[in-house]
Design a protein around this motif. Structure first.
Motif, PDB file in Angstrom:
ATOM      1  N   TYR A   7      35.934  57.359  29.089  1.00  0.00           N
ATOM      2  CA  TYR A   7      34.910  56.134  28.978  1.00  0.00           C
ATOM      3  C   TYR A   7      35.736  54.977  28.599  1.00  0.00           C
ATOM      4  CZ  TYR A   7      31.367  59.624  29.746  1.00  0.00           C
ATOM      5  OH  TYR A   7      30.861  60.576  30.452  1.00  0.00           O
ATOM      6  N   LEU A   8      36.557  54.963  27.820  1.00  0.00           N
ATOM      7  CA  LEU A   8      37.318  53.532  27.316  1.00  0.00           C
ATOM      8  C   LEU A   8      37.898  52.948  28.474  1.00  0.00           C
ATOM      9  CD1 LEU A   8      37.672  52.081  24.730  1.00  0.00           C
ATOM     10  CD2 LEU A   8      39.768  53.361  24.502  1.00  0.00           C
ATOM     11  N   VAL A   9      38.732  53.818  29.323  1.00  0.00           N
ATOM     12  CA  VAL A   9      39.383  53.188  30.490  1.00  0.00           C
ATOM     13  C   VAL A   9      38.425  52.750  31.527  1.00  0.00           C
ATOM     14  CG1 VAL A   9      40.905  54.094  32.446  1.00  0.00           C
ATOM     15  CG2 VAL A   9      41.553  54.715  30.149  1.00  0.00           C
ATOM     16  N   ILE A  10      37.206  53.435  31.641  1.00  0.00           N
ATOM     17  CA  ILE A  10      36.384  53.037  32.821  1.00  0.00           C
ATOM     18  C   ILE A  10      35.721  51.783  32.385  1.00  0.00           C
ATOM     19  CG2 ILE A  10      34.229  53.651  33.797  1.00  0.00           C
ATOM     20  CD1 ILE A  10      35.137  56.585  33.731  1.00  0.00           C
ATOM     21  N   SER A  11      35.408  51.730  31.079  1.00  0.00           N
ATOM     22  CA  SER A  11      34.753  50.568  30.418  1.00  0.00           C
ATOM     23  C   SER A  11      35.731  49.235  30.622  1.00  0.00           C
ATOM     24  CB  SER A  11      34.274  50.635  28.978  1.00  0.00           C
ATOM     25  OG  SER A  11      33.182  51.837  29.144  1.00  0.00           O
ATOM     26  N   PHE A  12      36.851  49.637  30.404  1.00  0.00           N
ATOM     27  CA  PHE A  12      37.914  48.538  30.190  1.00  0.00           C
ATOM     28  C   PHE A  12      38.268  48.063  31.714  1.00  0.00           C
ATOM     29  CE2 PHE A  12      42.130  46.897  31.059  1.00  0.00           C
ATOM     30  CZ  PHE A  12      42.382  46.018  30.088  1.00  0.00           C
ATOM     31  N   SER A  13      38.099  49.079  32.494  1.00  0.00           N
ATOM     32  CA  SER A  13      38.519  48.490  34.103  1.00  0.00           C
ATOM     33  C   SER A  13      37.136  47.416  34.548  1.00  0.00           C
ATOM     34  CB  SER A  13      38.610  49.368  34.913  1.00  0.00           C
ATOM     35  OG  SER A  13      37.612  50.422  35.039  1.00  0.00           O
ATOM     36  N   LEU A  14      35.889  48.006  34.011  1.00  0.00           N
ATOM     37  CA  LEU A  14      34.722  47.333  34.569  1.00  0.00           C
ATOM     38  C   LEU A  14      34.647  45.998  33.879  1.00  0.00           C
ATOM     39  CD1 LEU A  14      32.054  49.889  34.689  1.00  0.00           C
ATOM     40  CD2 LEU A  14      33.094  48.900  36.622  1.00  0.00           C
ATOM     41  N   VAL A  15      34.998  45.737  32.583  1.00  0.00           N
ATOM     42  CA  VAL A  15      34.912  44.620  31.837  1.00  0.00           C
ATOM     43  C   VAL A  15      36.149  43.679  32.070  1.00  0.00           C
ATOM     44  CG1 VAL A  15      35.126  43.689  29.430  1.00  0.00           C
ATOM     45  CG2 VAL A  15      33.812  45.645  29.798  1.00  0.00           C
ATOM     46  N   PHE A  16      37.335  44.186  32.542  1.00  0.00           N
ATOM     47  CA  PHE A  16      38.191  43.458  33.103  1.00  0.00           C
ATOM     48  C   PHE A  16      38.046  42.665  34.276  1.00  0.00           C
ATOM     49  CE2 PHE A  16      42.319  42.763  35.483  1.00  0.00           C
ATOM     50  CZ  PHE A  16      42.904  42.066  34.239  1.00  0.00           C
ATOM     51  N   ILE A  17      37.084  43.341  35.298  1.00  0.00           N
ATOM     52  CA  ILE A  17      36.736  42.738  36.602  1.00  0.00           C
ATOM     53  C   ILE A  17      35.631  41.701  36.235  1.00  0.00           C
ATOM     54  CG2 ILE A  17      35.265  43.280  38.659  1.00  0.00           C
ATOM     55  CD1 ILE A  17      36.813  46.006  38.664  1.00  0.00           C
ATOM     56  N   ILE A  18      34.988  42.019  35.520  1.00  0.00           N
ATOM     57  CA  ILE A  18      33.827  41.024  34.874  1.00  0.00           C
ATOM     58  C   ILE A  18      34.406  39.689  34.487  1.00  0.00           C
ATOM     59  CG2 ILE A  18      31.865  40.450  33.576  1.00  0.00           C
ATOM     60  CD1 ILE A  18      30.905  43.452  33.862  1.00  0.00           C
ATOM     61  N   THR A  19      35.371  40.122  33.689  1.00  0.00           N
ATOM     62  CA  THR A  19      36.229  38.933  32.952  1.00  0.00           C
ATOM     63  C   THR A  19      37.068  38.053  34.037  1.00  0.00           C
ATOM     64  OG1 THR A  19      36.519  40.167  30.857  1.00  0.00           O
ATOM     65  CG2 THR A  19      37.824  38.465  31.207  1.00  0.00           C
ATOM     66  N   MET A  20      37.597  38.753  34.871  1.00  0.00           N
ATOM     67  CA  MET A  20      38.350  37.954  35.766  1.00  0.00           C
ATOM     68  C   MET A  20      37.291  37.329  36.951  1.00  0.00           C
ATOM     69  SD  MET A  20      41.517  38.264  35.734  1.00  0.00           S
ATOM     70  CE  MET A  20      41.432  38.312  33.915  1.00  0.00           C
ATOM     71  N   VAL A  21      36.547  37.733  37.068  1.00  0.00           N
ATOM     72  CA  VAL A  21      35.335  36.820  37.862  1.00  0.00           C
ATOM     73  C   VAL A  21      34.812  35.812  37.085  1.00  0.00           C
ATOM     74  CG1 VAL A  21      32.880  37.097  38.947  1.00  0.00           C
ATOM     75  CG2 VAL A  21      34.737  39.109  39.340  1.00  0.00           C
ATOM     76  N   GLY A  22      34.735  35.824  36.008  1.00  0.00           N
ATOM     77  CA  GLY A  22      34.022  34.931  35.086  1.00  0.00           C
ATOM     78  C   GLY A  22      35.117  33.799  34.954  1.00  0.00           C
ATOM     79  N   VAL A  23      36.515  34.004  34.658  1.00  0.00           N
ATOM     80  CA  VAL A  23      37.335  33.184  34.460  1.00  0.00           C
ATOM     81  C   VAL A  23      37.730  32.515  35.788  1.00  0.00           C
ATOM     82  CG1 VAL A  23      39.940  32.878  34.332  1.00  0.00           C
ATOM     83  CG2 VAL A  23      38.692  34.451  32.655  1.00  0.00           C
TER      84      VAL A  23
END
Length: 110
Positions: A7-23
């Protein structure tokens, strides 16, 4: 422990995608450290929420589905496969947002 890491890896990948879209969006008004805080806190809170949803699913998973048709069986199967984890992850996301706004003072996440 290995389920939590999943769940940590899945959450990191989703939050990373959201972060990149936001940045890289044109209306990003927060700084670098705010995005790093979102990446770290979001990953932690969402993975904890999803893990707790998984534990809840293990506790309440039904032994049989009573349905009225194929589509009803499909909906129930989908819900009991990913529903509690998704709900827990969403609650974790809301807790992350509240933490960033109230504790760290990042009012741009409203």
């Amino acid at each position: 422990m290995e389920r939590f890491i999943k769940y940590l890896v899945i959450s990191f990948s989703l939050v990373f995608i959201i972060t990149m879209v936001g940045v890289f969006s044109s209306n990003a008004q927060i700084g670098f450290w705010a995005w790093i805080a979102f990446l770290v806190v979001g990953t932690l809170f969402i993975s904890i929420g999803s893990f707790l949803g998984s534990l809840f699913l293990d506790f309440v998973r039904p032994d049989a589905y009573f349905t009225s048709g194929a589509m009803d069986a499909f909906y129930k199967r989908i819900f009991w496969t990913v529903g509690p984890q998704f709900i827990g992850g969403f609650i974790g996301f809301m807790a992350c947002n509240g933490f960033l706004i109230n504790v760290l003072g990042l009012t741009q996440f409203r």
